[in-house]
Design a protein around this motif. Sequence first.
Motif, PDB file in Angstrom:
ATOM      1  N   MET A  26     -58.002 -14.203  -5.429  1.00 20.04           N
ATOM      2  CA  MET A  26     -58.352 -12.782  -5.352  1.00 20.04           C
ATOM      3  C   MET A  26     -57.366 -11.950  -6.171  1.00 20.04           C
ATOM      4  O   MET A  26     -57.764 -11.032  -6.896  1.00 20.04           O
ATOM      5  CB  MET A  26     -58.324 -12.341  -3.883  1.00 20.04           C
ATOM      6  CG  MET A  26     -58.733 -10.918  -3.649  1.00 20.04           C
ATOM      7  SD  MET A  26     -60.492 -10.703  -3.872  1.00 20.04           S
ATOM      8  CE  MET A  26     -60.834  -9.512  -2.605  1.00 20.04           C
ATOM      9  N   ALA A  29     -58.108 -12.349  -9.822  1.00 22.30           N
ATOM     10  CA  ALA A  29     -59.323 -11.603 -10.170  1.00 22.30           C
ATOM     11  C   ALA A  29     -59.027 -10.109 -10.298  1.00 22.30           C
ATOM     12  O   ALA A  29     -59.516  -9.441 -11.219  1.00 22.30           O
ATOM     13  CB  ALA A  29     -60.400 -11.844  -9.116  1.00 22.30           C
ATOM     14  N   ILE A  30     -58.204  -9.576  -9.383  1.00 28.48           N
ATOM     15  CA  ILE A  30     -57.843  -8.152  -9.415  1.00 28.48           C
ATOM     16  C   ILE A  30     -57.044  -7.837 -10.690  1.00 28.48           C
ATOM     17  O   ILE A  30     -57.288  -6.830 -11.357  1.00 28.48           O
ATOM     18  CB  ILE A  30     -57.060  -7.752  -8.147  1.00 28.48           C
ATOM     19  CG1 ILE A  30     -58.007  -7.720  -6.944  1.00 28.48           C
ATOM     20  CG2 ILE A  30     -56.380  -6.393  -8.314  1.00 28.48           C
ATOM     21  CD1 ILE A  30     -57.319  -7.523  -5.605  1.00 28.48           C
ATOM     22  N   ALA A 391     -65.545  -3.920 -11.120  1.00 28.28           N
ATOM     23  CA  ALA A 391     -65.095  -5.159 -10.474  1.00 28.28           C
ATOM     24  C   ALA A 391     -63.797  -4.925  -9.715  1.00 28.28           C
ATOM     25  O   ALA A 391     -63.606  -5.430  -8.603  1.00 28.28           O
ATOM     26  CB  ALA A 391     -64.904  -6.251 -11.537  1.00 28.28           C
ATOM     27  N   LEU A 395     -63.378  -5.485  -5.682  1.00 17.76           N
ATOM     28  CA  LEU A 395     -62.401  -6.455  -5.171  1.00 17.76           C
ATOM     29  C   LEU A 395     -61.358  -5.785  -4.272  1.00 17.76           C
ATOM     30  O   LEU A 395     -60.982  -6.334  -3.233  1.00 17.76           O
ATOM     31  CB  LEU A 395     -61.711  -7.168  -6.338  1.00 17.76           C
ATOM     32  CG  LEU A 395     -62.603  -8.105  -7.174  1.00 17.76           C
ATOM     33  CD1 LEU A 395     -61.897  -8.533  -8.445  1.00 17.76           C
ATOM     34  CD2 LEU A 395     -63.028  -9.319  -6.367  1.00 17.76           C
ATOM     35  N   ARG A 399     -60.667  -6.545  -0.320  1.00 21.17           N
ATOM     36  CA  ARG A 399     -59.347  -6.957   0.166  1.00 21.17           C
ATOM     37  C   ARG A 399     -58.803  -6.023   1.250  1.00 21.17           C
ATOM     38  O   ARG A 399     -58.230  -6.483   2.232  1.00 21.17           O
ATOM     39  CB  ARG A 399     -58.364  -7.033  -1.000  1.00 21.17           C
ATOM     40  CG  ARG A 399     -56.908  -7.199  -0.551  1.00 21.17           C
ATOM     41  CD  ARG A 399     -55.997  -7.687  -1.645  1.00 21.17           C
ATOM     42  NE  ARG A 399     -55.943  -9.135  -1.680  1.00 21.17           N
ATOM     43  CZ  ARG A 399     -55.147  -9.838  -2.492  1.00 21.17           C
ATOM     44  NH1 ARG A 399     -54.375  -9.208  -3.345  1.00 21.17           N
ATOM     45  NH2 ARG A 399     -55.137 -11.134  -2.465  1.00 21.17           N
TER      46      ARG A 399
END
Length: 410
Positions: A26, A29-30, A391, A395, A399
Amino acid sequence: GKIMSENNQATSSPKAPAAKFGGKGMTVAIVVAAAVTVFGLVLWGVQLTGGLVQTGMRNFDSWGLYITCFMFLVGLSAGGLIISSVPRALGIEGFGGISKIAVWTSICCTVLAIGFVVIDLGQPLRLWELFAYSNLGSPLMWDIIVLSVYLILSVVYLWATLRFEGGKGSERSLRIISVVALVTAILVHSVTAWIFGLQQAHGLWHTALLAPWFVSSALVCGVALVLVVVIALRRAGYLELDQKYVVKMLKLLGVFVLVDLYFFGCDLLTEGFPGAEGADTVAMLTTGALAPFFWTEVIGCACAAIVAFVPKLRTNPLIVVASVLAIVGIFCKRVQLLVGGFQVPNIDYATPMTSTTITDWTSGMHAYDALVYFPTPLEFGVVLGVIGLGALLLLLGLRYLPLGPAEASR
Protein backbone atom coordinates in the motif's frame (compact mmCIF):
# COMPACT_ATOMS: atom_id res chain seq x y z
CA GLY A 1 -0.54 -26.54 17.25
CA LYS A 2 1.23 -25.52 14.05
CA ILE A 3 -0.97 -27.86 11.95
CA MET A 4 -4.14 -26.52 13.62
CA SER A 5 -3.14 -22.91 12.99
CA GLU A 6 -2.47 -23.75 9.33
CA ASN A 7 -5.90 -25.40 9.07
CA ASN A 8 -7.51 -22.33 10.63
CA GLN A 9 -5.78 -20.13 8.06
CA ALA A 10 -6.95 -22.39 5.25
CA THR A 11 -10.60 -22.34 6.37
CA SER A 12 -10.67 -18.57 6.87
CA SER A 13 -8.82 -17.68 3.68
CA PRO A 14 -10.91 -14.54 2.92
CA LYS A 15 -9.73 -13.02 6.21
CA ALA A 16 -6.12 -14.14 5.93
CA PRO A 17 -4.88 -11.31 3.66
CA ALA A 18 -6.50 -8.64 5.88
CA ALA A 19 -3.36 -8.36 8.00
CA LYS A 20 -1.29 -7.69 4.89
CA PHE A 21 -3.62 -5.01 3.51
CA GLY A 22 -2.34 -1.52 4.11
CA GLY A 23 1.24 -2.73 4.58
CA LYS A 24 4.32 -2.26 2.41
CA GLY A 25 2.47 -2.76 -0.89
CA MET A 26 0.00 0.00 0.00
CA THR A 27 2.84 2.39 0.88
CA VAL A 28 4.58 1.68 -2.45
CA ALA A 29 1.29 2.27 -4.33
CA ILE A 30 0.76 5.60 -2.51
CA VAL A 31 4.33 6.73 -3.33
CA VAL A 32 3.93 5.78 -7.02
CA ALA A 33 0.56 7.59 -7.24
CA ALA A 34 2.10 10.67 -5.59
CA ALA A 35 5.04 10.60 -8.06
CA VAL A 36 2.65 10.39 -11.05
CA THR A 37 0.66 13.32 -9.57
CA VAL A 38 3.82 15.45 -9.26
CA PHE A 39 4.74 14.54 -12.87
CA GLY A 40 1.31 15.78 -13.98
CA LEU A 41 1.69 19.01 -11.98
CA VAL A 42 5.05 19.70 -13.65
CA LEU A 43 3.49 19.23 -17.11
CA TRP A 44 0.58 21.48 -16.10
CA GLY A 45 3.19 24.10 -15.15
CA VAL A 46 4.65 23.74 -18.67
CA GLN A 47 1.15 24.23 -20.12
CA LEU A 48 0.57 27.32 -17.96
CA THR A 49 3.83 28.94 -19.09
CA GLY A 50 3.46 28.13 -22.80
CA GLY A 51 -0.33 28.43 -23.13
CA LEU A 52 -3.06 26.18 -24.46
CA VAL A 53 -1.60 26.40 -27.98
CA GLN A 54 0.62 23.50 -26.86
CA THR A 55 -2.48 21.30 -26.82
CA GLY A 56 -4.35 19.98 -29.87
CA MET A 57 -7.26 22.36 -29.26
CA ARG A 58 -7.93 25.18 -31.74
CA ASN A 59 -10.67 27.71 -32.54
CA PHE A 60 -12.82 25.15 -34.36
CA ASP A 61 -12.31 22.40 -31.77
CA SER A 62 -12.12 24.39 -28.58
CA TRP A 63 -12.68 21.43 -26.23
CA GLY A 64 -10.57 18.30 -26.17
CA LEU A 65 -9.28 15.52 -23.94
CA TYR A 66 -9.69 17.56 -20.74
CA ILE A 67 -13.43 18.17 -21.21
CA THR A 68 -13.89 14.57 -22.43
CA CYS A 69 -12.32 13.38 -19.15
CA PHE A 70 -14.46 15.87 -17.21
CA MET A 71 -17.65 14.40 -18.74
CA PHE A 72 -16.41 10.86 -18.15
CA LEU A 73 -15.43 11.43 -14.51
CA VAL A 74 -18.71 13.16 -13.66
CA GLY A 75 -20.35 9.94 -14.87
CA LEU A 76 -18.04 7.72 -12.83
CA SER A 77 -18.73 9.77 -9.72
CA ALA A 78 -22.52 9.89 -9.92
CA GLY A 79 -22.83 6.15 -10.62
CA GLY A 80 -21.07 5.31 -7.34
CA LEU A 81 -23.22 7.68 -5.31
CA ILE A 82 -26.46 6.54 -6.97
CA ILE A 83 -25.99 2.81 -6.25
CA SER A 84 -25.12 3.57 -2.62
CA SER A 85 -27.96 6.05 -2.03
CA VAL A 86 -30.86 4.39 -3.93
CA PRO A 87 -31.25 1.38 -1.55
CA ARG A 88 -31.16 3.68 1.48
CA ALA A 89 -33.48 6.28 -0.05
CA LEU A 90 -36.04 3.62 -1.03
CA GLY A 91 -35.59 1.54 2.12
CA ILE A 92 -34.62 -1.64 0.22
CA GLU A 93 -31.75 -4.09 0.67
CA GLY A 94 -28.40 -2.69 -0.43
CA PHE A 95 -25.22 -4.31 -1.69
CA GLY A 96 -23.72 -5.70 1.50
CA GLY A 97 -22.19 -2.58 3.08
CA ILE A 98 -20.21 -1.27 0.10
CA SER A 99 -21.88 2.14 0.27
CA LYS A 100 -18.93 3.93 1.94
CA ILE A 101 -16.44 2.65 -0.65
CA ALA A 102 -18.85 3.63 -3.45
CA VAL A 103 -19.24 7.15 -2.01
CA TRP A 104 -15.48 7.56 -1.54
CA THR A 105 -14.80 6.58 -5.19
CA SER A 106 -17.53 9.07 -6.10
CA ILE A 107 -15.82 11.86 -4.12
CA CYS A 108 -12.44 11.09 -5.73
CA CYS A 109 -13.94 11.20 -9.24
CA THR A 110 -15.76 14.49 -8.53
CA VAL A 111 -12.52 16.13 -7.33
CA LEU A 112 -10.80 15.01 -10.55
CA ALA A 113 -13.70 16.25 -12.71
CA ILE A 114 -13.44 19.71 -11.12
CA GLY A 115 -9.65 19.52 -11.59
CA PHE A 116 -10.10 19.02 -15.35
CA VAL A 117 -12.30 22.12 -15.55
CA VAL A 118 -9.54 24.16 -13.86
CA ILE A 119 -6.88 22.74 -16.24
CA ASP A 120 -9.05 23.50 -19.28
CA LEU A 121 -9.53 27.14 -18.22
CA GLY A 122 -5.90 27.82 -19.13
CA GLN A 123 -5.11 29.76 -15.94
CA PRO A 124 -6.39 28.86 -12.44
CA LEU A 125 -6.92 32.59 -11.70
CA ARG A 126 -9.79 32.49 -14.21
CA LEU A 127 -11.78 30.61 -11.56
CA TRP A 128 -12.11 33.95 -9.76
CA GLU A 129 -13.42 35.58 -12.95
CA LEU A 130 -15.94 32.77 -13.33
CA PHE A 131 -17.59 33.75 -10.05
CA ALA A 132 -16.93 37.50 -10.21
CA TYR A 133 -18.43 37.91 -13.70
CA SER A 134 -20.70 34.87 -13.78
CA ASN A 135 -23.64 34.64 -16.16
CA LEU A 136 -26.34 32.72 -14.31
CA GLY A 137 -28.22 32.23 -17.58
CA SER A 138 -25.40 29.99 -18.85
CA PRO A 139 -25.53 26.17 -18.43
CA LEU A 140 -21.75 26.34 -17.71
CA MET A 141 -22.47 28.28 -14.50
CA TRP A 142 -25.29 25.91 -13.57
CA ASP A 143 -22.83 23.04 -13.91
CA ILE A 144 -20.19 24.69 -11.73
CA ILE A 145 -22.76 25.42 -9.01
CA VAL A 146 -24.37 21.97 -9.07
CA LEU A 147 -20.94 20.22 -9.13
CA SER A 148 -19.80 22.19 -6.05
CA VAL A 149 -23.02 21.34 -4.21
CA TYR A 150 -22.68 17.71 -5.30
CA LEU A 151 -19.12 17.41 -3.95
CA ILE A 152 -20.14 18.93 -0.60
CA LEU A 153 -23.18 16.65 -0.39
CA SER A 154 -21.07 13.55 -1.16
CA VAL A 155 -18.70 14.43 1.70
CA VAL A 156 -21.66 15.10 4.05
CA TYR A 157 -23.26 11.78 3.03
CA LEU A 158 -20.05 9.86 3.81
CA TRP A 159 -19.67 11.71 7.13
CA ALA A 160 -23.32 11.00 8.05
CA THR A 161 -22.89 7.29 7.20
CA LEU A 162 -19.76 7.00 9.39
CA ARG A 163 -21.55 8.90 12.19
CA PHE A 164 -24.59 6.63 11.94
CA GLU A 165 -22.39 3.55 12.21
CA GLY A 166 -20.82 5.08 15.30
CA GLY A 167 -24.31 5.16 16.83
CA LYS A 168 -24.70 8.95 16.74
CA GLY A 169 -27.02 9.88 13.85
CA SER A 170 -30.58 8.74 13.15
CA GLU A 171 -31.53 6.54 10.22
CA ARG A 172 -34.15 9.07 9.15
CA SER A 173 -31.60 11.91 8.79
CA LEU A 174 -29.29 9.61 6.81
CA ARG A 175 -32.18 8.68 4.54
CA ILE A 176 -33.03 12.35 3.92
CA ILE A 177 -29.38 13.10 3.02
CA SER A 178 -29.31 10.10 0.66
CA VAL A 179 -32.47 11.31 -1.14
CA VAL A 180 -31.00 14.82 -1.58
CA ALA A 181 -27.69 13.33 -2.78
CA LEU A 182 -29.55 11.11 -5.26
CA VAL A 183 -31.49 14.06 -6.73
CA THR A 184 -28.29 16.13 -6.98
CA ALA A 185 -26.44 13.27 -8.71
CA ILE A 186 -29.14 13.10 -11.41
CA LEU A 187 -29.14 16.90 -11.67
CA VAL A 188 -25.34 16.98 -12.18
CA HIS A 189 -25.74 14.81 -15.25
CA SER A 190 -28.69 16.66 -16.64
CA VAL A 191 -26.90 20.02 -16.35
CA THR A 192 -23.66 18.65 -17.88
CA ALA A 193 -25.72 17.29 -20.79
CA TRP A 194 -27.46 20.65 -21.27
CA ILE A 195 -24.06 22.36 -21.74
CA PHE A 196 -23.85 20.37 -24.99
CA GLY A 197 -27.52 19.80 -25.80
CA LEU A 198 -28.45 23.50 -25.81
CA GLN A 199 -25.85 24.31 -28.48
CA GLN A 200 -27.59 24.12 -31.84
CA ALA A 201 -24.45 24.68 -33.91
CA HIS A 202 -22.98 21.20 -33.38
CA GLY A 203 -24.11 17.86 -34.78
CA LEU A 204 -24.61 15.06 -32.19
CA TRP A 205 -25.14 17.58 -29.37
CA HIS A 206 -28.48 19.27 -30.02
CA THR A 207 -30.88 16.55 -28.82
CA ALA A 208 -33.32 16.37 -25.89
CA LEU A 209 -32.17 12.77 -25.37
CA LEU A 210 -28.76 13.88 -24.12
CA ALA A 211 -29.71 14.32 -20.43
CA PRO A 212 -31.24 10.82 -19.91
CA TRP A 213 -28.41 9.42 -22.03
CA PHE A 214 -25.84 11.00 -19.71
CA VAL A 215 -27.62 9.55 -16.66
CA SER A 216 -27.72 6.04 -18.19
CA SER A 217 -24.00 6.28 -19.11
CA ALA A 218 -23.19 7.38 -15.57
CA LEU A 219 -24.99 4.36 -14.15
CA VAL A 220 -23.08 2.04 -16.50
CA CYS A 221 -19.55 3.27 -15.78
CA GLY A 222 -20.25 4.12 -12.10
CA VAL A 223 -21.54 0.62 -11.28
CA ALA A 224 -18.70 -0.92 -13.33
CA LEU A 225 -16.08 1.08 -11.38
CA VAL A 226 -17.57 0.08 -8.01
CA LEU A 227 -17.59 -3.58 -9.15
CA VAL A 228 -13.89 -3.48 -10.08
CA VAL A 229 -12.93 -1.70 -6.81
CA VAL A 230 -15.02 -4.06 -4.64
CA ILE A 231 -13.66 -7.25 -6.30
CA ALA A 232 -10.08 -5.93 -5.98
CA LEU A 233 -10.57 -5.00 -2.31
CA ARG A 234 -12.17 -8.34 -1.53
CA ARG A 235 -9.22 -10.09 -3.17
CA ALA A 236 -6.82 -7.97 -1.10
CA GLY A 237 -8.67 -8.85 2.11
CA TYR A 238 -9.92 -5.31 2.81
CA LEU A 239 -13.54 -6.43 2.98
CA GLU A 240 -15.67 -9.55 2.92
CA LEU A 241 -18.64 -9.54 0.58
CA ASP A 242 -21.04 -12.32 -0.34
CA GLN A 243 -20.86 -13.18 -4.06
CA LYS A 244 -24.63 -12.69 -4.35
CA TYR A 245 -24.14 -8.91 -3.92
CA VAL A 246 -21.51 -8.87 -6.68
CA VAL A 247 -23.87 -10.77 -9.01
CA LYS A 248 -26.70 -8.38 -8.06
CA MET A 249 -24.56 -5.39 -9.07
CA LEU A 250 -23.51 -7.19 -12.28
CA LYS A 251 -27.15 -7.77 -13.28
CA LEU A 252 -27.81 -4.09 -12.61
CA LEU A 253 -24.83 -3.24 -14.86
CA GLY A 254 -26.31 -5.43 -17.62
CA VAL A 255 -29.66 -3.61 -17.45
CA PHE A 256 -28.00 -0.17 -17.51
CA VAL A 257 -25.81 -1.17 -20.50
CA LEU A 258 -28.85 -2.28 -22.51
CA VAL A 259 -30.74 0.95 -21.68
CA ASP A 260 -27.69 2.98 -22.75
CA LEU A 261 -27.37 1.10 -26.04
CA TYR A 262 -31.11 1.55 -26.64
CA PHE A 263 -30.79 5.33 -26.24
CA PHE A 264 -27.82 5.31 -28.62
CA GLY A 265 -29.80 3.31 -31.17
CA CYS A 266 -32.73 5.76 -30.95
CA ASP A 267 -30.39 8.70 -31.54
CA LEU A 268 -28.63 7.02 -34.48
CA LEU A 269 -31.94 6.16 -36.16
CA THR A 270 -33.21 9.74 -35.83
CA GLU A 271 -29.93 11.24 -37.06
CA GLY A 272 -29.23 8.77 -39.86
CA PHE A 273 -32.70 8.10 -41.30
CA PRO A 274 -32.63 8.60 -45.12
CA GLY A 275 -33.04 12.27 -45.83
CA ALA A 276 -32.17 13.39 -42.29
CA GLU A 277 -29.59 16.14 -41.77
CA GLY A 278 -27.47 13.94 -39.52
CA ALA A 279 -26.72 11.24 -42.11
CA ASP A 280 -23.13 12.50 -42.49
CA THR A 281 -22.68 12.36 -38.73
CA VAL A 282 -23.87 8.74 -38.49
CA ALA A 283 -21.64 7.76 -41.44
CA MET A 284 -18.70 9.40 -39.64
CA LEU A 285 -19.44 7.26 -36.54
CA THR A 286 -20.03 3.93 -38.25
CA THR A 287 -17.50 4.03 -41.12
CA GLY A 288 -15.54 7.30 -40.79
CA ALA A 289 -12.87 8.79 -38.56
CA LEU A 290 -14.67 7.94 -35.31
CA ALA A 291 -15.55 4.34 -36.26
CA PRO A 292 -12.91 2.73 -33.95
CA PHE A 293 -14.47 4.47 -30.95
CA PHE A 294 -18.02 3.64 -32.07
CA TRP A 295 -17.42 -0.08 -32.56
CA THR A 296 -15.32 -0.37 -29.38
CA GLU A 297 -18.27 1.04 -27.44
CA VAL A 298 -20.98 -1.07 -29.10
CA ILE A 299 -19.08 -4.39 -29.03
CA GLY A 300 -17.57 -3.80 -25.55
CA CYS A 301 -20.93 -2.92 -23.98
CA ALA A 302 -22.66 -5.86 -25.75
CA CYS A 303 -20.01 -8.24 -24.32
CA ALA A 304 -20.51 -6.75 -20.84
CA ALA A 305 -24.28 -7.39 -21.13
CA ILE A 306 -23.66 -11.01 -22.22
CA VAL A 307 -21.46 -11.65 -19.15
CA ALA A 308 -24.12 -10.05 -16.93
CA PHE A 309 -26.99 -12.20 -18.18
CA VAL A 310 -25.34 -15.61 -18.77
CA PRO A 311 -25.01 -17.29 -15.32
CA LYS A 312 -22.09 -19.54 -16.38
CA LEU A 313 -19.99 -16.49 -17.31
CA ARG A 314 -20.35 -14.74 -13.92
CA THR A 315 -16.87 -15.59 -12.64
CA ASN A 316 -14.88 -12.83 -10.93
CA PRO A 317 -12.23 -12.47 -13.71
CA LEU A 318 -14.96 -12.15 -16.38
CA ILE A 319 -16.94 -9.74 -14.18
CA VAL A 320 -13.85 -7.50 -14.00
CA VAL A 321 -13.34 -7.79 -17.78
CA ALA A 322 -17.02 -6.93 -18.40
CA SER A 323 -16.79 -3.92 -16.07
CA VAL A 324 -13.61 -2.63 -17.74
CA LEU A 325 -15.20 -3.07 -21.18
CA ALA A 326 -18.22 -1.06 -20.02
CA ILE A 327 -15.99 1.72 -18.64
CA VAL A 328 -13.88 1.84 -21.84
CA GLY A 329 -17.09 1.80 -23.91
CA ILE A 330 -18.53 4.82 -22.10
CA PHE A 331 -15.21 6.68 -22.46
CA CYS A 332 -15.33 5.99 -26.22
CA LYS A 333 -18.88 7.33 -26.24
CA ARG A 334 -17.68 10.57 -24.62
CA VAL A 335 -14.95 10.87 -27.29
CA GLN A 336 -17.52 10.37 -30.07
CA LEU A 337 -19.82 12.97 -28.57
CA LEU A 338 -17.20 15.65 -28.02
CA VAL A 339 -15.02 15.22 -31.12
CA GLY A 340 -18.04 14.32 -33.29
CA GLY A 341 -19.62 17.65 -32.40
CA PHE A 342 -16.66 19.48 -33.98
CA GLN A 343 -16.02 16.97 -36.78
CA VAL A 344 -18.80 18.02 -39.17
CA PRO A 345 -19.14 21.81 -39.45
CA ASN A 346 -22.58 23.35 -39.88
CA ILE A 347 -21.08 26.41 -41.57
CA ASP A 348 -18.69 25.81 -44.48
CA TYR A 349 -15.57 27.96 -44.59
CA ALA A 350 -16.61 30.17 -41.69
CA THR A 351 -13.10 31.54 -41.34
CA PRO A 352 -9.69 31.20 -43.05
CA MET A 353 -8.10 27.83 -42.32
CA THR A 354 -4.70 28.03 -40.67
CA SER A 355 -2.76 25.97 -38.16
CA THR A 356 -4.07 28.22 -35.37
CA THR A 357 -7.76 27.82 -36.20
CA ILE A 358 -8.01 24.09 -36.89
CA THR A 359 -5.82 21.07 -36.17
CA ASP A 360 -6.30 19.22 -39.46
CA TRP A 361 -6.51 22.35 -41.60
CA THR A 362 -4.45 21.04 -44.53
CA SER A 363 -7.03 18.39 -45.52
CA GLY A 364 -9.76 20.95 -46.23
CA MET A 365 -13.05 21.31 -44.42
CA HIS A 366 -15.35 19.41 -46.74
CA ALA A 367 -15.03 15.83 -45.48
CA TYR A 368 -12.79 15.50 -42.44
CA ASP A 369 -11.43 12.11 -43.36
CA ALA A 370 -9.02 12.44 -40.44
CA LEU A 371 -9.88 13.49 -36.89
CA VAL A 372 -10.08 17.28 -36.53
CA TYR A 373 -8.67 16.96 -33.02
CA PHE A 374 -6.14 14.63 -31.45
CA PRO A 375 -4.42 15.23 -28.08
CA THR A 376 -0.75 16.20 -27.89
CA PRO A 377 1.69 14.28 -25.64
CA LEU A 378 1.44 17.17 -23.14
CA GLU A 379 -2.32 16.60 -22.77
CA PHE A 380 -1.83 12.86 -22.25
CA GLY A 381 0.80 13.60 -19.59
CA VAL A 382 -1.42 16.05 -17.69
CA VAL A 383 -4.32 13.55 -17.79
CA LEU A 384 -2.02 10.82 -16.46
CA GLY A 385 -1.09 13.14 -13.59
CA VAL A 386 -4.76 13.74 -12.72
CA ILE A 387 -5.42 9.96 -12.78
CA GLY A 388 -2.44 9.61 -10.41
CA LEU A 389 -4.10 12.12 -8.08
CA GLY A 390 -7.31 10.06 -8.18
CA ALA A 391 -5.41 6.87 -7.30
CA LEU A 392 -3.63 8.74 -4.49
CA LEU A 393 -6.93 9.99 -3.00
CA LEU A 394 -8.52 6.53 -3.27
CA LEU A 395 -5.57 4.78 -1.59
CA LEU A 396 -5.29 7.38 1.20
CA GLY A 397 -9.02 7.00 1.89
CA LEU A 398 -8.71 3.20 2.06
CA ARG A 399 -5.77 3.50 4.45
CA TYR A 400 -7.05 6.19 6.82
CA LEU A 401 -10.87 6.06 6.64
CA PRO A 402 -13.07 3.24 8.02
CA LEU A 403 -14.60 2.32 4.66
CA GLY A 404 -15.03 -1.41 5.29
CA PRO A 405 -18.53 -2.83 5.91
CA ALA A 406 -20.03 -2.39 9.39
CA GLU A 407 -23.09 -4.14 10.79
CA ALA A 408 -25.13 -0.92 10.84
CA SER A 409 -24.64 -0.40 7.12
CA ARG A 410 -25.91 -3.81 6.05
